[in-house]
Write a protein that holds these residues in place. Structure first.
Motif, PDB file in Angstrom:
ATOM      1  N   ARG B 290     -28.871   9.267  11.696  1.00 50.29           N
ATOM      2  CA  ARG B 290     -29.979   9.076  10.759  1.00 50.29           C
ATOM      3  C   ARG B 290     -31.340   9.210  11.444  1.00 50.29           C
ATOM      4  N   HIS B 291     -31.488   8.570  12.581  1.00 48.96           N
ATOM      5  CA  HIS B 291     -32.816   8.505  13.180  1.00 48.96           C
ATOM      6  C   HIS B 291     -33.063   9.557  14.252  1.00 48.96           C
ATOM      7  N   VAL B 292     -32.001  10.061  14.858  1.00 46.27           N
ATOM      8  CA  VAL B 292     -32.198  11.040  15.923  1.00 46.27           C
ATOM      9  C   VAL B 292     -31.906  12.448  15.400  1.00 46.27           C
ATOM     10  N   GLN B 293     -30.697  12.640  14.860  1.00 51.22           N
ATOM     11  CA  GLN B 293     -30.391  13.984  14.347  1.00 51.22           C
ATOM     12  C   GLN B 293     -30.946  14.208  12.938  1.00 51.22           C
ATOM     13  N   ARG B 294     -31.283  13.093  12.255  1.00 51.68           N
ATOM     14  CA  ARG B 294     -31.767  13.182  10.864  1.00 51.68           C
ATOM     15  C   ARG B 294     -30.823  14.015  10.003  1.00 51.68           C
ATOM     16  N   ALA B 295     -29.539  13.777  10.182  1.00 49.88           N
ATOM     17  CA  ALA B 295     -28.530  14.559   9.459  1.00 49.88           C
ATOM     18  C   ALA B 295     -27.763  13.677   8.479  1.00 49.88           C
ATOM     19  N   ASP B 296     -28.329  12.526   8.133  1.00 49.37           N
ATOM     20  CA  ASP B 296     -27.603  11.577   7.287  1.00 49.37           C
ATOM     21  C   ASP B 296     -27.317  12.126   5.892  1.00 49.37           C
ATOM     22  N   SER B 297     -28.212  12.968   5.379  1.00 46.78           N
ATOM     23  CA  SER B 297     -27.990  13.461   4.016  1.00 46.78           C
ATOM     24  C   SER B 297     -26.767  14.376   3.982  1.00 46.78           C
ATOM     25  N   HIS B 298     -26.484  15.043   5.089  1.00 48.90           N
ATOM     26  CA  HIS B 298     -25.365  15.994   5.093  1.00 48.90           C
ATOM     27  C   HIS B 298     -24.015  15.302   4.941  1.00 48.90           C
ATOM     28  N   VAL B 299     -23.899  14.099   5.481  1.00 51.87           N
ATOM     29  CA  VAL B 299     -22.650  13.355   5.309  1.00 51.87           C
ATOM     30  C   VAL B 299     -22.408  13.127   3.820  1.00 51.87           C
ATOM     31  N   ARG B 300     -23.490  12.812   3.137  1.00 46.59           N
ATOM     32  CA  ARG B 300     -23.358  12.566   1.687  1.00 46.59           C
ATOM     33  C   ARG B 300     -22.960  13.856   0.957  1.00 46.59           C
ATOM     34  N   THR B 301     -23.589  14.950   1.340  1.00 46.67           N
ATOM     35  CA  THR B 301     -23.258  16.227   0.693  1.00 46.67           C
ATOM     36  C   THR B 301     -21.766  16.533   0.859  1.00 46.67           C
ATOM     37  N   VAL B 302     -21.262  16.292   2.059  1.00 45.53           N
ATOM     38  CA  VAL B 302     -19.876  16.635   2.336  1.00 45.53           C
ATOM     39  C   VAL B 302     -18.910  15.695   1.612  1.00 45.53           C
ATOM     40  N   LEU B 303     -19.275  14.417   1.496  1.00 43.24           N
ATOM     41  CA  LEU B 303     -18.357  13.445   0.890  1.00 43.24           C
ATOM     42  C   LEU B 303     -18.412  13.427  -0.632  1.00 43.24           C
ATOM     43  N   ARG B 304     -19.526  13.874  -1.189  1.00 37.36           N
ATOM     44  CA  ARG B 304     -19.767  13.694  -2.625  1.00 37.36           C
ATOM     45  C   ARG B 304     -18.602  14.172  -3.503  1.00 37.36           C
ATOM     46  N   PRO B 305     -17.969  15.319  -3.205  1.00 40.18           N
ATOM     47  CA  PRO B 305     -16.886  15.759  -4.102  1.00 40.18           C
ATOM     48  C   PRO B 305     -15.671  14.832  -4.090  1.00 40.18           C
ATOM     49  N   TYR B 306     -15.593  13.917  -3.155  1.00 42.88           N
ATOM     50  CA  TYR B 306     -14.333  13.189  -2.964  1.00 42.88           C
ATOM     51  C   TYR B 306     -14.379  11.721  -3.357  1.00 42.88           C
ATOM     52  N   GLY B 307     -15.469  11.277  -3.923  1.00 43.42           N
ATOM     53  CA  GLY B 307     -15.507   9.868  -4.321  1.00 43.42           C
ATOM     54  C   GLY B 307     -16.869   9.511  -4.850  1.00 43.42           C
ATOM     55  N   GLU B 308     -16.985   8.229  -5.194  1.00 44.96           N
ATOM     56  CA  GLU B 308     -18.271   7.748  -5.692  1.00 44.96           C
ATOM     57  C   GLU B 308     -19.017   7.158  -4.499  1.00 44.96           C
ATOM     58  N   LEU B 309     -20.147   7.736  -4.154  1.00 41.78           N
ATOM     59  CA  LEU B 309     -20.859   7.280  -2.957  1.00 41.78           C
ATOM     60  C   LEU B 309     -21.706   6.047  -3.278  1.00 41.78           C
ATOM     61  N   VAL B 310     -21.643   5.076  -2.380  1.00 38.92           N
ATOM     62  CA  VAL B 310     -22.398   3.848  -2.590  1.00 38.92           C
ATOM     63  C   VAL B 310     -23.329   3.642  -1.398  1.00 38.92           C
ATOM     64  N   GLU B 311     -24.579   3.338  -1.703  1.00 37.07           N
ATOM     65  CA  GLU B 311     -25.545   3.107  -0.633  1.00 37.07           C
ATOM     66  C   GLU B 311     -25.638   1.614  -0.314  1.00 37.07           C
ATOM     67  N   LEU B 312     -25.798   1.296   0.947  1.00 39.18           N
ATOM     68  CA  LEU B 312     -26.006  -0.101   1.343  1.00 39.18           C
ATOM     69  C   LEU B 312     -27.486  -0.451   1.124  1.00 39.18           C
ATOM     70  N   ALA B 313     -27.742  -1.718   0.875  1.00 38.98           N
ATOM     71  CA  ALA B 313     -29.115  -2.115   0.555  1.00 38.98           C
ATOM     72  C   ALA B 313     -29.965  -2.349   1.806  1.00 38.98           C
ATOM     73  N   ASP B 314     -29.403  -2.079   2.984  1.00 37.58           N
ATOM     74  CA  ASP B 314     -30.172  -2.406   4.192  1.00 37.58           C
ATOM     75  C   ASP B 314     -30.854  -1.186   4.811  1.00 37.58           C
ATOM     76  N   GLU B 315     -30.993  -0.142   4.022  1.00 40.71           N
ATOM     77  CA  GLU B 315     -31.678   1.062   4.477  1.00 40.71           C
ATOM     78  C   GLU B 315     -31.165   1.568   5.819  1.00 40.71           C
ATOM     79  N   GLY B 316     -29.865   1.551   5.950  1.00 44.86           N
ATOM     80  CA  GLY B 316     -29.256   2.152   7.129  1.00 44.86           C
ATOM     81  C   GLY B 316     -29.531   1.423   8.424  1.00 44.86           C
ATOM     82  N   ARG B 317     -29.691   0.111   8.356  1.00 48.53           N
ATOM     83  CA  ARG B 317     -29.960  -0.588   9.617  1.00 48.53           C
ATOM     84  C   ARG B 317     -28.733  -0.566  10.524  1.00 48.53           C
ATOM     85  N   CYS B 318     -28.998  -0.620  11.820  1.00 48.76           N
ATOM     86  CA  CYS B 318     -27.984  -0.547  12.875  1.00 48.76           C
ATOM     87  C   CYS B 318     -26.897  -1.609  12.690  1.00 48.76           C
TER      88      CYS B 318
END
Ligand SMILES: Cc1cc2nc3c(=O)[nH]c(=O)nc-3n(C[C@H](O)[C@H](O)[C@H](O)COP(=O)(O)OP(=O)(O)OC[C@H]3O[C@@H](n4cnc5c(N)ncnc54)[C@H](O)[C@@H]3O)c2cc1C
Ligand code: SF4
Ligand code: SF4
Lengths: 477, 412
Positions: B290-318
């Motif tokens: 997320r913070h170094v490669q800034r590629a976090d959105s791509h994980v979502r793109t790849v997973l989206r066809p296979y389930g309902e994606l849920v975001e955590l409320a902590d804004e991706g904290r470590c």
């Protein structure tokens, strides 16, 4: 008594590992986000009102002043420790629990260290939020908001913090605990709650706060308008309000700010515009639709080159992120800046902005404007590198001229950041001696020995602006 | 002693505090000593002549190096660089011999596998003390793993150290998913046994440079190098900076996080198997994705066809894993993990997706049902059916090697 004894007694009152006096740690608490530095003798981290009270009693017994501190994002030196003897800094960050949420009566009791945005996030599922939204809302504490009576873009419609605080439990300078205000709409007696809100930590430490929760608006529209002169943008602001529309937020950014902000958020801000207005209207769908087209027409009539409406929540969020990061992003131009927080009558926006621009350009200083245009709360920022010779004097002088210009236009010193150390010597520009005397009485009534955040707000005599001549690198005054 | 940091980079911090809530150690404690703003102020003090003491050392060693502060910082303070340099200066006093040995073992695939087998045997015999097992957050160590089989020459798959020794099933899934996209995967030799990320974080610069050189040598040619471990990917992408050579920069430009690479071909991903239940997938963003490669959105793109994606409320904290962090700073790491687990529990997901082996071991040890996104995709699309049985694949790979046949020929 010695600092060692003080540390020992505080350790007994709290816990030894939450009382610190190491040189490195003290240095980190010698200032807030303003870089106006002081000196702390001890830093301690209570976890309950009982511990705060116990710590304050220890301070009393040792004849030490103390300074309340939340997240340390204050911009006026409010949490900077000053005093005849180095004060004890009492930090509320470990008191960060939301104690009670009443979704029917729409209020919550929270500990002072709860972060502003965390509170809104935690009640969002109930369709509620805590309306004051300072640009620092992700980081600043509710206790700090109360102490500074903080505002934010959406306070134009919803009102600043004082309109959203019902009651608080306060530890006074002698360690006693009182509750000011109440959940009832009109509690009996003097409005001591009102007196405490905005007291910048000089009347005691809030240990529990009852805040009003506001329903999230069912419908929101955000408009972004760009102008080729600041003049037109300022006139458009006056035009919107004159038409009887009070948007939820009405913010302005000039070219200098838009450029740095866009470099950070990549939100599609027009970097060739002289000024950008961010306008938000909210409410019921029908009303929002009507308001949106009215506002759009007014903006265009005042020379807006383009008016865009945020396509979705993501675009809206990006625009606001840009607006709210402006103070930090400015360091991309130069590492230091001097920020003012004057409020002027909205009708004088055009000429005051002109004059402020002249004050900076005649001294070869870079100046940016990003501010709450709807309520005339200016934030002129002078950006500079303190390492350049002679720059500090110029900045200092320009700052004084800006304050004088705003006050002469019928304005006040601070819209929301507080007086702290920074503006205390300018208090006599707006208050008479009688006013200041009355303020001193009020303060003495709460804290007769002057041990609670001393040397803040009320002038001591001397120079007008905060002393910015002896700042470390990265100074941000 | 000074840290020799770039004064302009240090001066860029205006102390606004906007980074504070994003910093896991500040969140866990509320203390400036454990915040980005405090750490930068302390670095500044040292470079102004304050001297290095234990308090300073602790401030720096407690940083997870998640770099969330960098994403949050509007004035673009390059915190990662500042911290890496600082650690490098501190390493001689702060990294004890036993730790250096550990880092050495990571660099050698053979010792890691050896230790794994030993450790796995000890686990099975009940010989690993409870406290130690908890501290190391070790999964059940595999005694024997299926050998990976190359399927072509279109892309390289970076195999790495811990990931290959302990989570080879993730690599298998990655190969299966790429295979479904008709992309042949080449596997590197033992030179790619460690990217050196942990060495960089620990300040062991020379060792990191050595490993980087060796790793680069294991990926000849120009084919893209795909990485299914977020931390390794971030490290490989930084070789250009680490080595300061044009060749290294060119190597880094060939490196992609596997999700990043697949995302641009997401329309070709195989469909989920008919009738499979749509699961709620919570996304855990590894910091270095997320913070170094800034590629976090791509994980979502790849997973989206296979389930309902849920975001955590902590804004991706470590989550507190942080490479070796959970071992070296167990107390803070534990506090940080508790907050993460609370954020995960709040969303009631069926499975949590994490694209980093460290995070998944650390959270898995706390009972979180966690899988790599590639495993989730391979599961949901029914790709595991094509997997070779361990006994047979050795023969198969020999056959592949001898026949020079790569790609589609091996499956089904
Ligand atoms: C980038 C940036 C943007 C900002 N934008 C805005 C803005 O839009 N609007 C705005 O109004 N302000 C803004 N501010 C200023 C600042 O964030 C606010 O004043 C905020 O409310 C301070 O909260 P804090 O928790 O950081 O308080 P601190 O800085 O820790 O303290 C502020 C004052 O409150 C006192 N105090 C703290 N806690 C307590 C307590 N529990 N009881 C009694 N006294 C207490 C302190 O003694 C001090 O005088 C901004 C600051 C930054 C850095
Ligand atoms: S690192 Fe960036 S966000 Fe954090 S205090 Fe410094 S300038 Fe602000
Ligand atoms: S890298 Fe992570 S742990 Fe370190 S200071 Fe930044 S946010 Fe905090």
């Amino acid at each position: 008594m010695t600092t060692a004894a003080l540390v020992r007694d505080l350790g007994v009152a709290l816990a030894p590992d939450r009382v610190r006096a190491g040189a490195l740690e003290l240095a980190l608490y010698e200032r807030d986000a303003s870089m106006l530095t002081g000196q702390a003798s001890v830093v301690c981290f209570p976890t309950s009102a009982g511990e705060v009270s116990a710590a304050v009693r220890v301070c009393r017994d040792h004849g030490r002043p103390f300074v309340p501190r939340g997240s340390g994002t204050g911009l006026a030196g409010g949490a900077t420790p000053l005093g005849q003897v180095a004060p004890v800094v009492i930090v509320t960050t470990k008191m960060n629990k939301i104690l009670e949420v009443d979704s029917e009566q729409r209020f919550a009791w929270v500990e002072p260290g709860v972060l502003n945005l965390d509170l809104s996030t935690a009640v969002a599922h109930l369709g509620l939020h805590f309306a004051p939204d300072p640009s620092s809302q992700q980081s600043c504490s509710v206790g700090g908001n109360v102490a500074n009576n903080s505002g934010g873009p959406h306070c134009l419609l919803y009102g600043v913090t004082s309109a959203h605080v019902l009651a608080m439990e306060v530890v006074l300078a002698d360690g006693s605990v009182v509750v000011l205000g109440g959940i009832d709409p009109e509690p009996e007696g003097l409005d001591l709650r009102g007196a405490f809100v905005g007291s910048e930590g000089t009347m005691g430490i809030a240990t529990r706060i009852a805040v009003r929760l506001t329903p999230l608006p069912p419908c929101v529209a955000t408009l972004l308008a760009d102008f080729s002169t600041i003049h037109d943008a300022a006139a458009a602001v006056t035009g919107v309000i004159a038409a009887g529309i009070i948007p939820a937020a009405l913010e302005m950014m000039d070219a200098t700010i838009v450029e740095v902000v866009e470099a950070y958020v990549h939100a599609g801000f027009p970097t060739d515009a002289a000024a950008v207005l961010l306008v938000e209207v909210d409410g019921l769908r029908g009303g929002v639709d009507v308001c949106t087209s009215d506002v759009e027409a007014i903006l265009k009539a005042h020379g807006a080159r383009e008016v865009r409406v945020a396509a979705d929540a993501a675009e809206r969020a990006a625009w606001w992120k840009g607006r709210k990061s402006a103070f930090g992003a400015i360091a991309r131009i130069a590492p230091s800046y001097y920020l003012h927080d004057c409020v002027i009558p909205r009708t004088r926006l055009v000429d005051v902005l002109d004059e402020v621009g002249r004050i900076a350009s005649s001294r070869d200083l870079v100046l940016g404007n990003v501010f709450h245009a709807g309520d005339g709360n200016l934030h002129p920022l002078i950006v500079f590198d303190r390492r350049a010779p002679g720059v500090l004097e110029k900045v200092h002088e320009a700052g004084r001229k800006i304050i004088e210009t705003c006050v002469a236009a019928g304005g006040s010193l601070s819209g929301e950041h507080g007086i702290g150390i920074e503006k205390r010597e300018a208090m006599d520009l707006v208050f008479t001696e009688v006013d200041l005397e009355a303020q001193k009485w009020l303060r003495d009534a709460f804290d007769p020995e002057g041990r609670c955040n001393p040397e803040k707000i009320l002038p001591r005599g001397g120079s007008r602006c905060g002393d910015i001549s002896s700042l470390p690198p990265g100074a941000w005054v | 002693m000074t840290l020799r940091l770039d004064p302009d980079e240090l001066a860029a911090c205006v102390s606004c505090g906007l980074c504070l809530p994003h910093c896991p150690t500040y969140r866990a404690t509320g203390e400036e000593m454990l915040s980005p703003r405090g750490r930068i102020a302390a670095m500044r003090a040292v470079d102004a002549g304050a001297g290095i003491d234990d308090a300073f050392d602790r401030m720096m060693q407690t940083c997870v190096q998640c770099r969330a502060c960098e994403t949050a910082c509007p004035s673009a303070v390059p915190f990662g660089r500042l911290m890496e340099r600082t650690r490098q200066e501190l390493a001689p006093r702060s990294v004890p011999a036993w730790q250096r040995l550990g880092y050495k073992a990571l660099g050698s695939h053979r010792s890691l596998v050896g230790l794994t087998v030993l450790g796995g045997a000890a686990q099975r015999a009940g010989l690993v003390p409870h406290a130690l097992a908890r501290r190391l957050a070790l999964p059940k160590l595999p005694m024997r793993q299926a050998r990976l089989v190359p399927t072509g020459v279109d892309v390289w798959l970076f195999t790495g150290c811990v990931m290959d020794a302990w989570q080879r099933r993730v690599h298998e899934s990655s190969i299966e998913v790429l295979d479904a996209l008709r992309v042949g995967v080449a596997l590197p030799g033992p030179g790619a046994a460690c990217c050196g990320a942990l060495h960089v974080h620990a300040g062991l610069h020379d060792e990191a440079v050595r490993l980087a050189g060796r790793t680069m040598g294991a990926f000849p040619g120009t084919a893209p190098i795909l990485v299914d471990s977020a931390g390794c990917g971030a490290a490989l992408k930084d070789y250009g900076h680490l080595l300061g050579r044009a060749g290294a920069a060119a190597f880094s430009a060939r490196v992609f996080d596997i999700h990043e690479w697949i995302a641009s071909r997401a329309d070709q991903l195989p469909p989920a198997i008919d009738g499979a239940p749509r699961r709620r997938i919570a996304i855990q963003d590894p910091c270095h994705l997320r913070h170094v490669q800034r590629a976090d959105s791509h994980v979502r793109t790849v997973l989206r066809p296979y389930g309902e994606l849920v975001e955590l409320a902590d804004e991706g904290r470590c989550c507190g894993a942080g490479g070796a962090y959970s071992v070296l700073q167990p107390e803070l790491a534990g506090l940080i993990r508790t907050q993460k687990v609370a954020a995960i529990s709040a969303v009631e997901a069926d499975v949590v997706a994490s694209a980093n082996p460290g995070c998944s071991m650390w959270l898995g040890a706390a009972g979180v049902p966690i899988r790599h996104p590639m495993e989730i995709v391979a599961d949901a699309a029914g790709l595991h059916r094509r997997r070779w049985r361990p006994g047979r694949d050795r023969k198969m790979s020999r056959w592949l090697a001898s026949s020079g046949k790569f790609g589609s020929g091996w499956k089904r």
